[in-house]
Write a protein that holds these residues in place. Structure first.
Motif, PDB file in Angstrom:
ATOM      1  N   TYR A 174     -10.069   0.222   7.269  1.00  0.00           N
ATOM      2  CA  TYR A 174     -11.016   0.722   6.271  1.00  0.00           C
ATOM      3  C   TYR A 174     -10.559   2.034   5.640  1.00  0.00           C
ATOM      4  O   TYR A 174     -11.351   2.717   5.001  1.00  0.00           O
ATOM      5  N   LEU A 175      -9.299   2.376   5.816  1.00  0.00           N
ATOM      6  CA  LEU A 175      -8.761   3.601   5.230  1.00  0.00           C
ATOM      7  C   LEU A 175      -7.713   3.267   4.176  1.00  0.00           C
ATOM      8  O   LEU A 175      -7.013   2.251   4.270  1.00  0.00           O
ATOM      9  N   LEU A 176      -7.611   4.123   3.181  1.00  0.00           N
ATOM     10  CA  LEU A 176      -6.586   4.007   2.151  1.00  0.00           C
ATOM     11  C   LEU A 176      -6.037   5.400   1.915  1.00  0.00           C
ATOM     12  O   LEU A 176      -6.769   6.284   1.462  1.00  0.00           O
ATOM     13  N   LYS A 177      -4.766   5.593   2.279  1.00  0.00           N
ATOM     14  CA  LYS A 177      -4.146   6.920   2.218  1.00  0.00           C
ATOM     15  C   LYS A 177      -4.960   7.931   3.028  1.00  0.00           C
ATOM     16  O   LYS A 177      -5.241   9.047   2.583  1.00  0.00           O
ATOM     17  N   LYS A 178      -5.350   7.498   4.204  1.00  0.00           N
ATOM     18  CA  LYS A 178      -6.083   8.309   5.185  1.00  0.00           C
ATOM     19  C   LYS A 178      -7.511   8.662   4.757  1.00  0.00           C
ATOM     20  O   LYS A 178      -8.184   9.430   5.435  1.00  0.00           O
ATOM     21  N   LYS A 179      -7.967   8.102   3.637  1.00  0.00           N
ATOM     22  CA  LYS A 179      -9.338   8.317   3.192  1.00  0.00           C
ATOM     23  C   LYS A 179     -10.106   7.003   3.261  1.00  0.00           C
ATOM     24  O   LYS A 179      -9.518   5.928   3.139  1.00  0.00           O
ATOM     25  N   ILE A 180     -11.407   7.084   3.452  1.00  0.00           N
ATOM     26  CA  ILE A 180     -12.229   5.886   3.562  1.00  0.00           C
ATOM     27  C   ILE A 180     -12.143   5.075   2.274  1.00  0.00           C
ATOM     28  O   ILE A 180     -12.323   5.609   1.175  1.00  0.00           O
ATOM     29  N   ASN A 181     -11.858   3.810   2.417  1.00  0.00           N
ATOM     30  CA  ASN A 181     -11.797   2.894   1.285  1.00  0.00           C
ATOM     31  C   ASN A 181     -13.224   2.382   1.027  1.00  0.00           C
ATOM     32  O   ASN A 181     -13.643   1.348   1.531  1.00  0.00           O
ATOM     33  N   TYR A 182     -13.973   3.159   0.249  1.00  0.00           N
ATOM     34  CA  TYR A 182     -15.390   2.833   0.051  1.00  0.00           C
ATOM     35  C   TYR A 182     -15.584   1.496  -0.649  1.00  0.00           C
ATOM     36  O   TYR A 182     -16.579   0.806  -0.406  1.00  0.00           O
ATOM     37  N   SER A 183     -14.663   1.125  -1.519  1.00  0.00           N
ATOM     38  CA  SER A 183     -14.781  -0.161  -2.193  1.00  0.00           C
ATOM     39  C   SER A 183     -14.789  -1.293  -1.172  1.00  0.00           C
ATOM     40  O   SER A 183     -15.621  -2.213  -1.241  1.00  0.00           O
ATOM     41  N   LYS A 184     -13.894  -1.224  -0.196  1.00  0.00           N
ATOM     42  CA  LYS A 184     -13.815  -2.240   0.849  1.00  0.00           C
ATOM     43  C   LYS A 184     -15.051  -2.192   1.760  1.00  0.00           C
ATOM     44  O   LYS A 184     -15.619  -3.222   2.128  1.00  0.00           O
ATOM     45  N   VAL A 185     -15.469  -0.982   2.109  1.00  0.00           N
ATOM     46  CA  VAL A 185     -16.628  -0.817   2.989  1.00  0.00           C
ATOM     47  C   VAL A 185     -17.885  -1.357   2.326  1.00  0.00           C
ATOM     48  O   VAL A 185     -18.666  -2.102   2.926  1.00  0.00           O
TER      49      VAL A 185
END
Length: 674
Positions: A184-195
């Motif tokens: 659930y991370l993208l470049k160490k940040k939460i991938n809110y779109s996926k979440v």
């Protein structure tokens, strides 16, 4: 039908038989037979499809996830869900029969219908978080005390009270304990779109993805991210942007700022629905009549909500710089850029025929047949086209390494600015234009064709024409000329003026209109390419569509003051002049303070350029210096000076216009009404 008829007769004795036939509902409890022309599903479906004016249907997901892990469609919630569905159906189909419908009964539009759905869902989720059990009590257990507490809890936004934080925290905590947090991370940040997608949390509106609130990001950052939060809130469209936006706000300051009164009103729009329908759905909404009388604005003011925001007034010089550069691109560069693009597209299409290699492979082989006249014009703008295929790097790099496809995007942005400004339309209305959106006017010139949206509450919008200058028609023609040959119409034969992209494809693809997000990215590229003058803090005014509409309105209004108000209302597609007055003076409903006079006077009083000084303002300026006890008003914060001037205008000061005979520039001078 009998229950509804009796109630409606009580509420509005003047309802005629034709309106009752239009309502055409079966018995109140036989909901499986409820039908309407806008309703493309069955009542008991877990997903409703709502018809919209532009055939972009709107879904309502009744299987919404609740903070306790349940779904609204679970068996335990069957009674609540049934009531909920009836409300959302009736609010669209039955509004004409309510006592507050006025002289012109109307139905609620699809987007407002969806807003009411999200509001009522918010109340249900909040009740569950509070420990209530709406599965048993429905909406009936919601009290005045609950409302007061909800307003206190909601000061920092919807996602802090509707369970969004709790649901995301539960998902990420579980993933972390199982060693799957990276999913659930993208470049160490939460991938809110996926979440959001996994939790089925959606805005539901076309081109309007759900965005995490700042408070939500700050809270989850501490728990699940190893990277710091940004210093500024300036990233909605900023990927590749050269400079920081003039709108940028310190992140720490932003998360400690309450939401506005208008945001609170949007969150609680469903309250009035509960109150208005309490007399129709007597058992389901027993005792909720009080909800119709709630004054959300007063509640917000009492609890410290900030005043409503408004569209910023773009500085005149910045607006003129945008228009000047846009017109130059359309008139000076546009026709030749289109011809070069068409020639390159033809080459690329020929090379890709019957092959499977990547497009970029062939793009490098495209021969740039750029005429010397175009290169010379580009150099005057500090540009040079060096290849065909667009760069995906930052905007400053693109400016120094322009391509045909990047130049096309800039031309699209210039066309949008000119069309948006002079048509005086909202961004959604501009992006909904089709390629037949202009026609010769009966008295000469051109007019743009569009549907009145806010002035028409129904989904069937009548097409009308409004005059536009020749340069807008030139922009429309250029966009049509850019239309790729391998793009085919959609099933509804709608051919948008602004395409999602203008790239050549190996096979024919169905046409799609440009999204709001994509258009703003295009505008930001154009801003950096033409190097719009930054402010003293080296921030750039990155354009937003509504600012162009507001700029046109203010300029037009102040040219003829009240004499031009009916014409301006007509231009803007407003239902009455009162709505237009709120627009040009102040967006806050009911606030008639002369906002623009204060802004203009403040800018003149603090101007460094002596050529901008205006005779006749000395008395007002002298009074201001005495009030602030200063020798120069340059020392005073601009907002403080504007606030003072508003007070003086309320006391009688007015600024009236004078036109310069040659330049036709509007000057304002101090005037006092005794």
């Amino acid at each position: 039908m009998e229950i509804i008829s009796k109630t409606l007769n009580k509420l509005s004795p003047v309802i005629d038989e034709a309106l009752l036939k239009e309502f055409s509902l079966p018995d109140n409890n036989e909901t499986e037979f409820w039908k309407a022309d806008w309703f493309l599903s069955k009542f008991n479906d877990n997903i409703w499809i709502i018809k919209r004016y532009n055939n972009k249907n709107l879904p309502i997901y009744w299987n919404a996830l609740l903070p306790n892990g349940d779904h609204l469609t679970d068996k335990a919630y069957i009674s609540l869900l049934h009531t909920f569905k009836k409300l959302i159906f009736l609010v669209r189909q039955g509004y004409a029969f309510l006592s507050d419908a006025g002289a012109n009964p109307e139905t609620t539009r699809a987007q407002q219908q969806y807003a009411i759905f999200t509001s009522l869902l918010l109340i249900i989720r909040w009740m569950i978080l509070r420990g209530d059990n709406p599965a048993l009590t429905g909406f009936r257990s919601f009290t005045r005390g609950d409302l007061e507490q909800l307003v206190k809890d909601a000061k920092f936004g919807r996602q802090n009270i509707d369970g969004t934080y709790e649901m995301i925290e539960a998902l990420l905590t579980k993933a972390k304990s199982e060693g799957n947090l990276e999913t659930y991370l993208l470049k160490k940040k939460i991938n809110y779109s996926k979440v959001f997608k996994e939790l089925e949390l959606t805005s539901g509106l076309i081109d309007n993805p759900l965005i995490p609130s700042l408070r939500l990001q700050a809270a989850l950052n501490k728990q699940f991210e190893d990277v710091p939060l940004p210093e500024y809130v300036d990233y909605k469209y900023s990927n590749g942007r050269e400079l920081q936006s003039s709108r940028a706000q310190k992140f720490d300051e932003a998360i400690n700022s309450t939401i506005s009164l208008s945001s609170l009103s949007g969150m609680l729009i469903g309250l009035s629905v509960l109150g208005r329908f309490a007399s129709i759905l007597k058992y389901e909404l027993l005792g909720l009549e009080w909800c119709a009388e709630v004054n959300i604005k007063d509640l917000g003011l009492t609890n410290g909500y900030k005043p409503n925001g408004r569209t910023p007034t773009i500085p005149v010089l910045t607006a003129m710089e945008y228009l000047d550069k846009s017109i130059a691109w359309i008139v000076d560069l546009g026709p030749e850029i289109v011809k070069v693009k068409q020639d390159c597209d033809t080459q690329l299409k020929s090379m890709m025929k019957d092959t499977s290699a990547d497009k970029d492979h062939y793009s490098k082989k495209v021969i740039l047949n750029i005429p010397d006249s175009l290169q010379s014009k580009l150099r005057r703008h500090g540009l040079e086209i060096k290849r065909y295929n667009k760069h995906q790097k930052n905007n400053a790099f693109i400016r120094e390494n322009m391509t045909i496809e990047n130049a096309t995007e800039c031309l699209i942005a210039a066309a949008f600015i000119v069309i948006n400004t002079f048509a005086c339309k909202r961004i959604s209305e501009v992006l909904d234009l089709n390629q037949n959106c202009s026609r010769p006017a009966l008295d000469g010139g051109w007019e743009i064709i569009f549907g009145l949206r806010k002035a028409s509450p129904t989904e069937s919008l009548s097409l009308i024409g409004r005059p536009i200058p020749d340069v807008s028609e030139m922009a429309i023609d250029l966009l049509i000329d850019l239309f790729p040959l391998d793009v085919i119409p959609n099933d509804d034969n709608f051919t948008p003026l602004f395409l999602s992209n203008y790239n050549v494809n190996r096979k024919p693809v169905k046409v799609r209109k440009r999204s709001i997000h994509s258009m703003y990215r295009c505008l930001e590229l154009f801003s950096d390419v033409i190097e719009v003058t930054p402010d003293k803090e080296n921030k750039r005014w990155y354009l937003r569509s509504h600012e162009l509409r507001r700029f046109f309105a203010i300029t037009y209004f102040w040219h003829d003051r009240f004499a031009g108000l009916p014409a301006l209302s007509w231009f803007m597609g407003h239902s009455d002049t009162e709505e237009t007055m709120r627009y040009v003076l102040e967006i806050i409903v009911g606030d008639e303070m002369p906002e623009e006079e204060a802004r203009f006077a403040a800018s003149i009083m603090q101007a460094e350029d002596v050529n901008l000084r205006i005779d006749g303002m000395e008395i007002l300026e002298s009074d201001a210096k005495k009030y602030f006890d200063v020798d120069t008003l340059k020392l005073i914060d601009e907002k403080s000076l504007e606030a003072y001037l508003k007070l003086r205008f309320e006391e009688g000061y007015r600024i009236v216009k004078h036109g310069h005979e040659l330049a036709k520039i509007i000057f304002l001078e101090e005037h006092y009404d005794n």
